[in-house]
Enzyme design. Structure first.
Site, PDB file in Angstrom:
ATOM      1  CB  CYS A  34      -0.871   0.039   1.251  1.00 28.18           C
ATOM      2  SG  CYS A  34      -2.153  -1.203   1.322  1.00 28.18           S
ATOM      3  CD  GLU A  68      -2.348   3.808   3.066  1.00 27.09           C
ATOM      4  OE1 GLU A  68      -1.884   3.233   2.064  1.00 27.09           O
ATOM      5  OE2 GLU A  68      -3.535   3.739   3.399  1.00 27.09           O
ATOM      6  CB  CYS A 124      -1.680   0.828   6.259  1.00 25.73           C
ATOM      7  SG  CYS A 124      -1.079   0.334   4.620  1.00 25.73           S
TER       8      CYS A 124
HETATM    9  N1  THU Z   1      -4.292   0.283  -1.149  1.00 23.49           N
HETATM   10  C1  THU Z   1      -3.472   1.221  -0.611  1.00 23.49           C
HETATM   11  O1  THU Z   1      -2.492   1.639  -1.239  1.00 23.49           O
HETATM   12  N2  THU Z   1      -3.749   1.686   0.629  1.00 23.49           N
HETATM   13  C2  THU Z   1      -4.791   1.262   1.407  1.00 23.49           C
HETATM   14  O2  THU Z   1      -4.891   1.647   2.570  1.00 23.49           O
HETATM   15  C3  THU Z   1      -5.811   0.375   0.841  1.00 23.49           C
HETATM   16  C4  THU Z   1      -5.461  -0.247  -0.459  1.00 23.49           C
HETATM   17  C5  THU Z   1      -3.984  -0.240  -2.485  1.00 23.49           C
HETATM   18  C6  THU Z   1      -3.565  -1.692  -2.501  1.00 23.49           C
HETATM   19  C7  THU Z   1      -3.960  -2.095  -3.904  1.00 23.49           C
HETATM   20  O3  THU Z   1      -2.890  -1.775  -4.789  1.00 23.49           O
HETATM   21  C8  THU Z   1      -5.140  -1.219  -4.247  1.00 23.49           C
HETATM   22  O4  THU Z   1      -5.124  -0.161  -3.312  1.00 23.49           O
HETATM   23  C9  THU Z   1      -6.476  -1.932  -4.184  1.00 23.49           C
HETATM   24  O5  THU Z   1      -6.665  -2.548  -2.963  1.00 23.49           O
END
Ligand code: THU
Length: 138
Positions: free
Chosen positions: A57, A59, A98
């Site tokens: 993610c 974060e 996260c």
């Molecule tokens: N994702 C994030 O980058 N942060 C989050 O807190 C939730 C999900 C991303 C992971 C994945 O690449 C996409 O969003 C779909 O879940």
């Protein structure tokens, strides 16, 4: 100190970070901007993988960039996410993994900010991750 955090400005940096997302599988682009106590900002974007589980993610990318540069003191993180080439969603809170990483490196009064031009949510880590397992639990 936390009262000087400009949620809108930090979200604008998260929007910038969103541009670098590598997310060909979900087509969800996410950006994060992590503010240190000394005023530096570390950006992150989500990075996906054909094998799916290595996906990280936005974060955590921001946190790991900062931690690996020696940073240890954080005030806030802003998150902007949504479908690729569309405006960020108003409700795009951080995932549970996260939140766990935030709990490792941040105090309970760390601010977590998400949203878009229409609606901004600003909550403390204590509010979004109550009763979490952390170093005090060991
Ligand atoms: N994702 C994030 O980058 N942060 C989050 O807190 C939730 C999900 C991303 C992971 C994945 O690449 C996409 O969003 C779909 O879940």
């Amino acid at each position: 100190m936390s009262s000087v955090i400009n949620a809108r400005a930090l979200l604008a940096l998260a929007e910038e970070a969103r541009q670098a997302s590598y997310s060909p599988y979900s087509n969800i682009t996410v950006g994060a901007a992590l503010l240190t106590a000394e005023g530096r900002v570390y950006k992150g974007a989500n990075i996906e993988n054909a094998s799916y589980t290595p996906t990280v993610c936005a974060e955590r990318v921001a946190f790991f960039k900062a931690i690996s540069e020696g940073e240890r003191d954080f005030l806030a993180i802003a998150i902007a996410g949504g479908e690729k080439d569309k405006p960020s969603k108003a409700d795009f809170p951080p995932c549970g993994v996260c939140r766990q990483v935030m709990a490792e490196f941040c105090n309970q009064d760390f601010y977590v900010i998400w949203g878009n031009g229409e609606k901004i949510t600003k909550k403390t880590l204590k509010e979004i991750f109550p009763d979490g397992f952390d170093k005090n639990s060991l």
